[in-house]
Design a protein around this motif. Structure first.
Motif, PDB file in Angstrom:
ATOM      1  N   ASP A  11      19.425   5.989  61.613  1.00 50.09           N
ATOM      2  CA  ASP A  11      18.524   6.986  61.034  1.00 50.09           C
ATOM      3  C   ASP A  11      17.818   6.395  59.820  1.00 50.09           C
ATOM      4  OD1 ASP A  11      18.836  10.143  59.337  1.00 50.09           O
ATOM      5  OD2 ASP A  11      17.386   9.546  60.863  1.00 50.09           O
ATOM      6  N   THR A  12      16.559   6.790  59.599  1.00 57.32           N
ATOM      7  CA  THR A  12      15.723   6.205  58.529  1.00 57.32           C
ATOM      8  C   THR A  12      15.937   4.693  58.538  1.00 57.32           C
ATOM      9  OG1 THR A  12      17.445   6.465  56.816  1.00 57.32           O
ATOM     10  CG2 THR A  12      15.892   8.288  57.082  1.00 57.32           C
ATOM     11  N   TYR A  49      18.093  12.525  59.915  1.00 53.03           N
ATOM     12  CA  TYR A  49      16.805  13.070  59.453  1.00 53.03           C
ATOM     13  C   TYR A  49      15.805  13.078  60.610  1.00 53.03           C
ATOM     14  CZ  TYR A  49      12.524  13.428  56.658  1.00 53.03           C
ATOM     15  OH  TYR A  49      11.304  13.823  56.143  1.00 53.03           O
ATOM     16  N   ARG A 123      17.939   8.939  51.908  1.00 50.68           N
ATOM     17  CA  ARG A 123      17.717  10.397  51.968  1.00 50.68           C
ATOM     18  C   ARG A 123      17.878  11.012  50.590  1.00 50.68           C
ATOM     19  NH1 ARG A 123      19.942  10.967  56.796  1.00 50.68           N
ATOM     20  NH2 ARG A 123      21.834  11.884  55.999  1.00 50.68           N
ATOM     21  N   ASP A 127      15.107  13.111  48.676  1.00 56.88           N
ATOM     22  CA  ASP A 127      15.361  14.491  48.186  1.00 56.88           C
ATOM     23  C   ASP A 127      15.031  14.599  46.687  1.00 56.88           C
ATOM     24  OD1 ASP A 127      16.173  15.009  50.716  1.00 56.88           O
ATOM     25  OD2 ASP A 127      18.329  14.967  50.276  1.00 56.88           O
TER      26      ASP A 127
END
Ligand code: C2G
Length: 129
Positions: A11-12, A49, A123, A127
């Protein structure tokens, strides 16, 4: 042709993942990535995500990745190694020893994890911004 198999959420996608995939591909001639589905991530206690389709597209854009298949369960590895005629199974060193049970089917090797980068870190930065 030497076929290599690895698993993950990816992810990412970041340079830690890419370094892993680059070294995994260099172990052989063909790299298969079993990509954790969103449902399996829930079992792993992870929330990605990006969707599975997005994460698959990111991996397929890399020259190191030849095939992306879904990872749906913890138990599918032996079947995958057999079905895809895998010669080498590899994972990052945070999994050291965890998949040695596959060593009767193929070579099992672990590649050093890249420190200082993680999907969680990215992440959290996203954020905070
Ligand atoms: N990785 C790495 N360096 C990092 C982060 C990850 O080398 N900084 C490696 C991991 O060791 C793993 C691969 O990249 O081999 C994918 O990492 P994740 O997407 O976090 O996968 P994970 O949640 O460990 O899922 O059945 C196995 C699981 O699906 C593995």
């Amino acid at each position: 042709m030497k076929r290599v198999l690895t698993y993950g959420t990816f992810d990412t996608l970041h340079y830690g993942h890419i370094r892993l995939l680059q070294r995994a591909r260099a172990l052989g001639d063909y790299l298969i990535v079993a990509l954790s589905t969103d449902e399996f991530n829930a079992i792993k206690g992870k929330k990605a995500y990006h969707s599975w389709e997005e994460r698959k597209a990111h991996l397929e854009a890399l020259r190191y990745v030849d095939l992306v298949i879904p990872e749906n369960t913890w138990e599918q590895k032996r079947q995958d190694v057999t079905l895809y005629h895998v010669d080498i199974f590899t994972m990052g060193s945070d999994w050291e020893g965890k998949f040695d049970f596959l060593s009767d089917l193929c070579t099992v090797t672990y590649l050093s994890r890249t420190e200082g980068i993680s999907s969680t870190m990215i992440r959290n930065t996203m954020d905070a911004s």
